[in-house]
Design an enzyme around this catalytic site. Structure first.
Site, short mmCIF file in Angstrom:
data_model
loop_
_atom_site.label_atom_id
_atom_site.label_comp_id
_atom_site.label_asym_id
_atom_site.label_seq_id
_atom_site.Cartn_x
_atom_site.Cartn_y
_atom_site.Cartn_z
N ASP A 69 -81.80 -32.21 -25.44
CA ASP A 69 -82.71 -31.23 -26.03
C ASP A 69 -84.06 -31.34 -25.33
O ASP A 69 -84.72 -32.38 -25.39
CB ASP A 69 -82.84 -31.51 -27.53
CG ASP A 69 -83.78 -30.53 -28.21
OD1 ASP A 69 -83.53 -29.32 -28.10
OD2 ASP A 69 -84.76 -30.97 -28.83
N THR A 102 -85.44 -24.63 -25.28
CA THR A 102 -86.58 -25.48 -24.90
C THR A 102 -86.44 -25.99 -23.46
O THR A 102 -87.44 -26.22 -22.80
CB THR A 102 -86.70 -26.67 -25.86
OG1 THR A 102 -85.43 -27.31 -25.98
CG2 THR A 102 -87.15 -26.23 -27.22
N THR A 103 -85.20 -26.18 -23.00
CA THR A 103 -84.98 -26.62 -21.60
C THR A 103 -85.18 -25.45 -20.65
O THR A 103 -85.87 -25.57 -19.63
CB THR A 103 -83.56 -27.21 -21.44
OG1 THR A 103 -83.36 -28.21 -22.43
CG2 THR A 103 -83.36 -27.80 -20.06
N ASP A 400 -80.99 -26.70 -33.86
CA ASP A 400 -81.00 -25.57 -32.93
C ASP A 400 -80.10 -24.45 -33.43
O ASP A 400 -80.46 -23.27 -33.38
CB ASP A 400 -80.52 -26.03 -31.54
CG ASP A 400 -81.60 -26.81 -30.79
OD1 ASP A 400 -82.64 -27.09 -31.40
OD2 ASP A 400 -81.40 -27.14 -29.61
#
Length: 535
Positions: A69, A102-103, A400
């Protein structure tokens, strides 16, 4: 800074003295900033996609976290550079607003910085690059609106929501159970969602975990799970149609606020004191019984005598329940938190269809299930796993998935994954560059090239030939005019993401574009780095 070796071949670093350090200005400062941003993006790049690798992070205390994450990785990294901190903030913003991607947002920002560096070397002013990026992000944003699809869902037909959550979970460690976990996440969100207002309060979803069992044993409880057991081992372990008194006052006699001492020098005085104390406990228990309570949940502890009395009076009780859990129990059961025994009334009792204590394995671990509540809009996801690290990563993955389901209830438009949206936007931005005659067109083309970084990273992480795969998919999109062709990461045999059921939320993708562009513009406009010693 230079690297040298001693007589044993061990490397050591020679650092210039502080007075000899120079302040970074102009192009040198911009390149140093871009280099820091790229370094952060490079770390996260290998974590992108269903075949992405995981990172092991060790805290100063020695705690180990294994995750892919992006927000968690950057949160736990010890970052000193100010530009690198901006990238951490970027990932945190995406996590706060959307909860997923988020990545991808950091990889996108890294690619934009890489392209900006090439343009700076060609002598293009950073302001013109920033303006070009802004134009390109608007074009890509509008193009995503065009290629997005809308789907309808309901409490009975939630398959599209499940498919989208499965796409999110496919890049996590828990991907072997992605169907089961996606269904749990969607059912939890629908249980607490207000579909008329298109609003979801994720605070009503509690995520608990306990080591033991296997990932497949993860369950959704329509109620509250409390990591406590009955205060006395002889109290009943199952209560049906429970009426719950939720207390924040302890089963203890009142403590005098004076500093006087009481001398007890005879047996009679001790007996009187003991009888008085017993009467306090008796009155407290009787007040709970009188209002019709069949279970007491208390924030504080009990005296041993009070506990014994509760057991004899057939009033099961739970002690040391945390404040947050107490609030959730009150919401779920429709009860009121009572601060004094005198204020206890039948209307303030919470109601639950079933309260049961469950033991796990051969250990003494027990937990309390409060189910079939009066207000079922509070649910618990109970995660099982082989070790603590697995449970923590599953919690992050479930978070998520919950965020994705929430976003789809807010806005039920989706784009297809596998890099198909980025490739389609790249083609659209490249075509639009010709309509801008100024220097900005170089930056717009650079933005189009940066968009290709996400599908290329997906191909690379899946063990495919990145450039060859990207070129094939891009030419297929142009030839067939099909914006749904992406990278076949799972080697299914088709590039059409509609057939693979790989979805992503439209608002999540658009947010990635906007946030990455904003941060890169900010970094490009910095041309002077002043250290604290130079203030």
């Amino acid at each position: 800074m230079a690297l040298a070796f001693d007589e044993f071949g061990r490397p050591f670093i020679i650092i210039k003295e502080q007075e000899q350090k120079t302040r970074l200005r102009g192009l040198e400062a911009q390149k140093a900033n871009i280099s820091a941003g790229k370094a952060i993006a490079r770390i996260l790049k290998t974590s992108l996609g269903p075949k992405g690798m995981d990172k092991m992070l060790q805290s100063p205390d020695g705690d180990v976290t294994i995750t892919n994450d992006g927000a968690t990785i950057l949160e736990q990294m010890d970052v000193d550079n100010q530009i690198a901190k901006l990238m951490v903030e970027l990932s945190r913003s995406q996590d706060y607003e959307i909860g997923d991607g988020t990545t991808g947002v950091v990889v996108m920002a890294g690619a934009l910085l890489e392209q900006a560096e090439l343009l700076l070397e060609r002598g293009i002013h950073p302001i013109r690059i920033a303006e070009g990026y802004e134009m390109a992000s608007r074009i890509a944003f509008e193009h995503m609106e065009k290629i997005a699809q809308k789907f309808d869902y309901g409490v009975s037909n939630f398959e599209p929501l499940v498919q989208t959550c499965m796409t999110t979970l496919s890049s996590k460690i828990v991907n072997r159970c992605k169907r089961n976990l996606a269904e749990i996440a969607v059912k939890a969100v629908l249980a607490v969602a207000d579909l008329e207002r298109k609003d979801v309060n994720l605070d009503l979803i509690k995520v608990e975990g306990k080591v033991g069992g296997k990932l497949e044993d993860t369950e959704l409880i329509y109620g509250i799970l409390v990591d406590k057991d009955m205060s006395h081992p002889q109290m009943p372990k199952q209560i049906e149609d429970a009426k719950i008194a939720i207390l924040t006052c302890p089963f203890e006699p009142p403590k005098p606020k004076t500093k006087h001492k009481v001398d007890i020098d005879t047996v009679e005085k001790f007996q009187n004191l003991r009888q008085q104390e017993h009467k306090y406990f008796d009155d407290m228990v009787q007040q709970c019984k009188d209002v019709g309570a069949t279970l007491v949940i208390c924030q504080w502890g009990f005296d041993d005598e009070a506990n014994h009395l509760l057991m004899h009076r057939n009033l099961p009780a739970v002690r040391w329940v945390g404040g947050v859990e107490l609030e959730l129990i009150a919401i779920a059961t429709g009860g009121r938190i009572v601060p004094r025994f005198q204020e206890l009334t039948p209307e303030k009792l919470g109601k639950a269809g079933l309260v049961r204590e469950k033991a796990f394995g051969t250990t003494k671990d027990r937990m309390l299930y409060i189910e079939h509540c009066a207000n079922s809009r509070a649910v618990t996801i109970f995660i099982r796993g082989g070790n603590k690290m697995m449970i923590e990563e599953t919690k992050r993955s479930i978070h998520d998935a919950l965020c994705v389901a929430r976003n789809l209830i807010r806005n039920n438009r989706i784009v297809y994954g596998g890099g198909s949206a980025e490739i389609s936007c790249s083609i659209a931005v490249e075509a639009a560059a010709d309509r801008h005659p100024g220097v900005e067109q170089y930056a717009i083309r650079a933005f189009a090239d940066a968009l290709d970084a996400v599908p290329m990273a997906l191909a690379e992480n899946s063990g495919l030939q990145p450039i060859e795969t990207l070129s094939a998919v891009k030419s297929q999109q142009i030839k067939e005019n099909n914006p749904y062709c992406g990278i076949d990461c799972n080697d299914v045999g088709t590039n059409d993401m509609r057939e693979q059921n790989v979805f992503e939320t439209l608002i999540g993708k658009q947010q990635q574009l906007l946030l990455a562009t904003q941060v890169v513009k900010m970094i490009l406009k910095i041309d002077d780095v002043i250290s604290p010693s130079e203030y």
